[in-house]
Design an enzyme around this catalytic site. Structure first.
Site, PDB file in Angstrom:
ATOM      1  N   ASP A  43       0.816  -1.210   0.000  1.00 54.90           N
ATOM      2  CA  ASP A  43       0.000   0.000   0.000  1.00 54.90           C
ATOM      3  C   ASP A  43       0.849   1.260   0.000  1.00 54.90           C
ATOM      4  OD1 ASP A  43      -2.100  -1.637   0.042  1.00 54.90           O
ATOM      5  OD2 ASP A  43      -2.837  -1.098   2.046  1.00 54.90           O
ATOM      6  N   ALA A  44       1.937   1.229   0.757  1.00 55.16           N
ATOM      7  CA  ALA A  44       2.757   2.433   0.885  1.00 55.16           C
ATOM      8  C   ALA A  44       3.369   2.799  -0.466  1.00 55.16           C
ATOM      9  CB  ALA A  44       3.848   2.213   1.921  1.00 55.16           C
ATOM     10  N   TYR A  46       2.225   1.964  -3.363  1.00 59.58           N
ATOM     11  CA  TYR A  46       1.128   2.390  -4.237  1.00 59.58           C
ATOM     12  C   TYR A  46       0.743   3.838  -3.938  1.00 59.58           C
ATOM     13  CZ  TYR A  46      -3.582   2.502  -6.226  1.00 59.58           C
ATOM     14  OH  TYR A  46      -4.707   2.851  -6.935  1.00 59.58           O
ATOM     15  N   ASP A  47       0.596   4.142  -2.630  1.00 64.47           N
ATOM     16  CA  ASP A  47       0.274   5.510  -2.223  1.00 64.47           C
ATOM     17  C   ASP A  47       1.305   6.491  -2.746  1.00 64.47           C
ATOM     18  OD1 ASP A  47      -1.174   4.836   1.050  1.00 64.47           O
ATOM     19  OD2 ASP A  47      -2.010   4.846  -0.973  1.00 64.47           O
ATOM     20  N   LEU A  93     -31.545  16.975  10.512  1.00 67.21           N
ATOM     21  CA  LEU A  93     -32.398  17.985  11.129  1.00 67.21           C
ATOM     22  C   LEU A  93     -33.783  17.967  10.505  1.00 67.21           C
ATOM     23  CD1 LEU A  93     -29.856  20.936  11.092  1.00 67.21           C
ATOM     24  CD2 LEU A  93     -30.697  19.758  13.126  1.00 67.21           C
ATOM     25  N   GLU A 126     -27.812  30.026  13.230  1.00 69.84           N
ATOM     26  CA  GLU A 126     -26.563  30.063  12.461  1.00 69.84           C
ATOM     27  C   GLU A 126     -26.832  29.522  11.064  1.00 69.84           C
ATOM     28  OE1 GLU A 126     -25.455  27.126  15.321  1.00 69.84           O
ATOM     29  OE2 GLU A 126     -24.472  25.908  13.778  1.00 69.84           O
ATOM     30  N   LYS A 128     -26.965  27.282   7.804  1.00 70.00           N
ATOM     31  CA  LYS A 128     -26.873  25.852   7.517  1.00 70.00           C
ATOM     32  C   LYS A 128     -25.972  25.719   6.289  1.00 70.00           C
ATOM     33  CE  LYS A 128     -29.565  21.650   6.952  1.00 70.00           C
ATOM     34  NZ  LYS A 128     -29.028  21.120   5.696  1.00 70.00           N
ATOM     35  N   ASP A 130     -24.069  24.172   3.233  1.00 70.94           N
ATOM     36  CA  ASP A 130     -24.428  23.135   2.272  1.00 70.94           C
ATOM     37  C   ASP A 130     -23.173  22.382   1.847  1.00 70.94           C
ATOM     38  OD1 ASP A 130     -25.926  21.577   0.659  1.00 70.94           O
ATOM     39  OD2 ASP A 130     -26.323  23.101  -0.860  1.00 70.94           O
ATOM     40  N   GLU A 184     -19.063  20.813   9.100  1.00 72.35           N
ATOM     41  CA  GLU A 184     -19.336  20.657   7.682  1.00 72.35           C
ATOM     42  C   GLU A 184     -18.087  20.944   6.846  1.00 72.35           C
ATOM     43  OE1 GLU A 184     -22.434  19.776   7.512  1.00 72.35           O
ATOM     44  OE2 GLU A 184     -23.148  20.064   5.452  1.00 72.35           O
ATOM     45  N   TYR A 236     -19.670  22.990  14.220  1.00 72.66           N
ATOM     46  CA  TYR A 236     -20.911  23.508  14.788  1.00 72.66           C
ATOM     47  C   TYR A 236     -21.555  22.566  15.805  1.00 72.66           C
ATOM     48  CZ  TYR A 236     -22.577  20.671  10.870  1.00 72.66           C
ATOM     49  OH  TYR A 236     -22.776  19.651   9.979  1.00 72.66           O
ATOM     50  N   LYS A 324     -35.392  26.425   6.234  1.00 69.13           N
ATOM     51  CA  LYS A 324     -34.848  26.435   4.876  1.00 69.13           C
ATOM     52  C   LYS A 324     -35.217  27.716   4.146  1.00 69.13           C
ATOM     53  CE  LYS A 324     -32.963  22.290   4.471  1.00 69.13           C
ATOM     54  NZ  LYS A 324     -33.283  21.373   3.405  1.00 69.13           N
ATOM     55  N   CYS A 429     -52.269  -1.024 -16.192  1.00 67.02           N
ATOM     56  CA  CYS A 429     -50.890  -0.882 -15.735  1.00 67.02           C
ATOM     57  C   CYS A 429     -49.942  -0.937 -16.928  1.00 67.02           C
ATOM     58  CB  CYS A 429     -50.566  -2.009 -14.755  1.00 67.02           C
ATOM     59  SG  CYS A 429     -48.817  -2.050 -14.319  1.00 67.02           S
ATOM     60  N   CYS A 432     -47.771  -4.362 -16.684  1.00 66.43           N
ATOM     61  CA  CYS A 432     -48.292  -5.729 -16.817  1.00 66.43           C
ATOM     62  C   CYS A 432     -49.648  -5.792 -17.508  1.00 66.43           C
ATOM     63  CB  CYS A 432     -48.373  -6.412 -15.453  1.00 66.43           C
ATOM     64  SG  CYS A 432     -49.682  -5.766 -14.402  1.00 66.43           S
ATOM     65  N   CYS A 447     -52.308  -0.576  -9.803  1.00 66.15           N
ATOM     66  CA  CYS A 447     -52.300  -1.782 -10.613  1.00 66.15           C
ATOM     67  C   CYS A 447     -52.824  -2.930  -9.755  1.00 66.15           C
ATOM     68  CB  CYS A 447     -50.863  -2.064 -11.060  1.00 66.15           C
ATOM     69  SG  CYS A 447     -50.588  -3.759 -11.579  1.00 66.15           S
ATOM     70  N   CYS A 453     -47.294  -8.572 -11.330  1.00 66.64           N
ATOM     71  CA  CYS A 453     -46.837  -7.392 -12.071  1.00 66.64           C
ATOM     72  C   CYS A 453     -45.334  -7.253 -11.873  1.00 66.64           C
ATOM     73  CB  CYS A 453     -47.550  -6.147 -11.577  1.00 66.64           C
ATOM     74  SG  CYS A 453     -46.852  -4.625 -12.240  1.00 66.64           S
TER      75      CYS A 453
HETATM   76  S1  IVH Z   1     -26.436  20.669  13.582  1.00 67.35           S
HETATM   77  C1  IVH Z   1     -27.888  16.951  15.739  1.00 67.35           C
HETATM   78  N1  IVH Z   1     -25.653  22.840  12.349  1.00 67.35           N
HETATM   79  O1  IVH Z   1     -27.250  19.666   8.085  1.00 67.35           O
HETATM   80  C2  IVH Z   1     -27.850  17.910  14.633  1.00 67.35           C
HETATM   81  N2  IVH Z   1     -26.021  20.899  11.048  1.00 67.35           N
HETATM   82  O2  IVH Z   1     -29.869  18.119   8.022  1.00 67.35           O
HETATM   83  C3  IVH Z   1     -26.498  18.137  14.145  1.00 67.35           C
HETATM   84  N3  IVH Z   1     -25.537  21.177   8.668  1.00 67.35           N
HETATM   85  O3  IVH Z   1     -26.155  16.448   8.766  1.00 67.35           O
HETATM   86  C4  IVH Z   1     -26.467  19.050  13.014  1.00 67.35           C
HETATM   87  N4  IVH Z   1     -24.904  23.274   8.789  1.00 67.35           N
HETATM   88  O4  IVH Z   1     -24.501  18.049   7.733  1.00 67.35           O
HETATM   89  C5  IVH Z   1     -26.012  21.567  12.212  1.00 67.35           C
HETATM   90  N5  IVH Z   1     -24.917  24.818  11.403  1.00 67.35           N
HETATM   91  C6  IVH Z   1     -25.262  23.542  11.271  1.00 67.35           C
HETATM   92  C7  IVH Z   1     -25.254  22.883  10.029  1.00 67.35           C
HETATM   93  C8  IVH Z   1     -25.652  21.558   9.951  1.00 67.35           C
HETATM   94  C9  IVH Z   1     -25.083  22.239   7.992  1.00 67.35           C
HETATM   95  C10 IVH Z   1     -25.875  19.884   8.058  1.00 67.35           C
HETATM   96  C11 IVH Z   1     -25.266  18.680   8.713  1.00 67.35           C
HETATM   97  C12 IVH Z   1     -26.410  17.789   9.068  1.00 67.35           C
HETATM   98  C13 IVH Z   1     -27.491  18.316   8.210  1.00 67.35           C
HETATM   99  C14 IVH Z   1     -28.815  18.081   8.893  1.00 67.35           C
END
Ligand code: IVH
Length: 704
Positions: A43-44, A46-47, A93, A126, A128, A130, A184, A236, A324, A429, A432, A447, A453
């Protein structure tokens, strides 16, 4: 070319030659390892080859080859990483989409905790992010394991890759002896654009969005590739911790910041729903200029003691939710309407759309729900889209909110092509040919072909192997479809006979498209592992209508063992009598589900399928943790006033310990928890000789 020459000293010509040689050599080792199970180097070594390749590519991006080893992730990426079990599950969440729903979230939290609407209650708010979540396990201040979320319980180990991120410290000071930091991994817009430009220039594949780019970059076999990708991290949350970080969410995250993790500067403490919503609007207004993708605002109860009391509901914490951002819309053309047949026979119309980008994601399919929806009628017959129907060729508005399947929400009649005919929903259907019937009061046409089916039978099989059911690694929807097409797997039992029928010398499977010796061996091992299966997963996997994951768990807890359950279903088949009443008495089981259950198990074909399957399996009782609790499997009733917790909280805790909470006392009740003011239920319990506890006694029993 000198193999050992430092990358910095290579001329462009030497670099090109080196990349060509490395591509060929790495490909040869990949074949030796993955397909022939006969690696020639360790592995080493290869890495080292892959690292050298990545380093040369990083220095000469224009020379990256089409067949570059870094654009290939081994033969089977997800299996390449070692599994990592999360001691504390990584949850997702719940969502809210409006100010009203945010207020309901607050009201729910208060009800659960028994707090008056005007009582003080602080939250944090805070962004969220992505990206993809990552758990970092520090032992004695040193990063030992980094793992992706996976299914929430088990992820993939990506420690060496995570260590290539500048935002992730290898060591942290003054931290608890054990601390899992969670957050994240994401990519900024600028870095994403530059990476894609680099990939495009070298003729490689580009990523659809920054989140995919981040995920693809973290889940690389070669840490050198991850290192060459501009990934970032925000902390977070946390998982296991040998001592509390702080008393509040806000302070705990501040501490993560003090350990050296980036934390989001827009996290704020808010003392009311109004303040949460104001901060939501503030974050939304700054969204376009942040430089990275966010898809909402996360609200969390600030007080960690209250978080602990609130606990979880299936996969979501009760103490947090994601608000959201508004959905995004776009116009496109409806090219076709196709009908899919689901595992319960439901005919689901799907819109095939001319591909259009909606909020950064290319959409080419949307759900059309059912025939009324196409015709412009809602669930109660009321007009939707002002009663406008949808026709092939129409210009329509598609709407997409987060990960939810896109919808067609409007149609522009002024652009309807001449001669566009109203859509005629099929009465048979498409898979089927059996009649498809729509029952009184139902929106769905089904169906009637049942397992005769092919579409239904195949969908049932896919459901059987799905994540929440048997979850067999290497056997997903695609593989099931292929085995089905060749007649290798027609029923669930066939899966467990694959090896004895087609496995000999691995020859037959190995010769199939997409299978090699290693993957064949792995598949048989994965199938064998799932011969031991939880009662609830088995029941869920059978795909009885109306029986979801939670109901399957409830039923498994209520009946305890499989033979007893089957006997009970048989006894309940007349839909009257003691067994039937017992089924209906289970909290969470209504008439519709009960009828579906006895209907399923008394249907001859289903019964054959099940009877054929059971001897292949060892059926385990539900979750071991629940078994050990002194109240697991017991039926508990709460009555009177509780002083230390609300009714909802008491119920949730009891259920988490495996008890069944019922609203009424009968001879089947095991424990009555009676607070002050208990009346008729207490009398009833005494009559039946049911054990009666006060709140103190109950808390003592369940361990405080
Ligand atoms: S708290 C127990 N805080 O959203 C809850 N999640 O739908 C722990 N995410 O899987 C999550 N920003 O990947 C939290 N400020 C934030 C976040 C966050 C993004 C994501 C996280 C989680 C997903 C939940």
């Amino acid at each position: 070319m000198d193999e050992g020459k430092a990358v910095e000293q290579l001329t462009e010509e030497e670099a090109a030659a080196a990349l060509a040689a490395l591509a060929a050599e790495i490909a040869r080792h990949d074949r030796a390892y993955h397909l022939n199970d006969a690696p020639e180097i360790d592995d080493a070594a290869y890495d080292a080859l892959r690292r050298r390749n990545a380093a040369i590519e990083a220095r000469f991006p224009a020379l990256v080859r089409e067949d570059s080893p870094s654009s290939r992730v081994g033969a089977a990426p997800s299996e390449a990483f070692v599994k990592a079990r999360h001691d504390v599950p990584m949850l997702s969440l719940s969502n809210v989409f409006s100010a009203e729903e945010a207020a309901e979230f607050d009201a729910r939290v208060r009800r659960f905790l028994g707090l008056a609407p005007e009582a003080p209650l602080a939250y944090t708010a805070e962004p969220k992010i992505d990206g993809l979540s990552l758990s970092l396990r520090y032992e004695s201040g040193r990063l030992e394991v980094a793992a992706t979320r996976g299914d929430g319980e088990t992820g993939e180990t990506v420690t060496r890759n995570a260590l290539t991120l500048a935002d992730i410290p290898e060591r942290i000071e003054n931290a608890p002896a054990l601390l899992e930091v969670r957050g994240e991994v994401y990519m900024s817009h600028a870095d994403f654009a530059a990476l894609n430009a680099r990939m495009a220039e070298s003729g490689g594949k580009t990523f659809a969005n920054p989140r995919n780019a981040a995920a693809g970059s973290l889940r690389q076999l070669d840490p050198a590739v991850t290192a060459s990708r501009p990934l970032r991290f925000f902390a977070y949350a946390w998982g296991a911790a040998s001592e509390p970080l702080a008393a509040t969410q806000f302070d705990a995250v501040k501490r993560l910041g003090a350990f050296g993790f980036p934390v989001n500067p827009m996290m704020k403490r808010c003392e009311s729903v109004e303040a949460l919503l104001a901060h939501y609007r503030e974050i939304d207004s700054r969204r376009a200029t942040l430089g990275y993708d966010i898809d909402g605002v996360v609200y969390k109860v600030d007080d960690l003691a209250l978080q602990a009391r609130l606990g979880f509901r299936s996969n979501n914490p009760r103490w947090a939710t994601a608000h959201k951002f508004a959905a995004e819309k776009a116009e496109t053309v409806l090219d076709a309407i196709e009908i899919q047949v689901g595992r319960t026979g439901a005919l689901s119309p799907v819109a095939r759309l001319r591909p259009v980008t909606v909020g950064g994601v290319v959409v080419s399919n949307a759900t059309l729900h059912n025939e009324d929806y196409i015709a412009g009628r809602g669930a109660k017959g009321e007009p939707i889209r002002d009663g406008k129907d949808l026709r092939v060729g129409d210009t329509v508005t598609v709407y997409r909110a987060g990960d939810v399947i896109p919808k067609v929400i409007d149609v522009d009649l002024s652009r309807r092509p001449e001669g566009a005919a109203p859509y005629v929903f099929p009465k048979t259907c498409p898979a089927c040919g059996s009649p498809a019937v729509r029952e009184e009061g139902e929106a769905v046409r089904r169906c009637t072909g049942a397992l005769a089916c092919p579409a239904q039978a195949l969908e049932k099989l896919k459901h059987f192997v799905s994540r929440a059911a048997f979850d067999i690694e290497g056997l997903g929807a695609k593989q099931v479809e292929a085995f089905w097409a060749d007649g290798w797997v027609k029923t669930p039992a066939d899966i467990f006979r694959l090896e004895s029928r087609y496995g000999e010398g691995l020859q037959q499977l190995k010769n199939r498209e997409g299978w090699g010796e290693t993957s064949a061996r792995n598949l048989f091992r994965a199938i064998a592992e799932k011969r031991r299966i939880g009662f609830d997963r088995l029941l869920f996997g059978l795909g009885v209508r109306h029986v979801g994951e939670t109901s399957a768990l409830t039923l498994a807890r209520a009946y305890g063992d499989w033979p007893g359950f089957i006997a009970a279903m048989d006894a309940a088949a007349p839909m009257e009598g003691e067994a039937w009443e017992h089924l209906l008495a289970i909290d969470g089981v209504g008439k519709v589900m009960a009828a579906a259950l006895v209907g399923f198990f008394s249907e001859e074909h289903n019964r054959k399928v099940v009877d054929d399957l059971i001897p292949e399996l060892e059926i385990l009782p539900v979750a071991a943790a629940a078994k050990e609790s002194p109240v697991s499997g017991k039926t508990v009733v709460f009555t009177g006033t509780l002083e230390k917790m609300t009714r909802a909280e008491a119920k949730a805790r009891a259920e988490a310990l495996g008890a069944k909470v019922s609203g009424s006392v009968s001879a089947k009740t095991d424990i009555l928890v009676a607070g002050p003011g208990a009346g008729s239920k207490l009398k009833e319990a005494q009559k039946h000789g049911v054990e009666v506890l006060d709140e103190e006694g109950w808390l003592a029993l369940i361990g405080g």
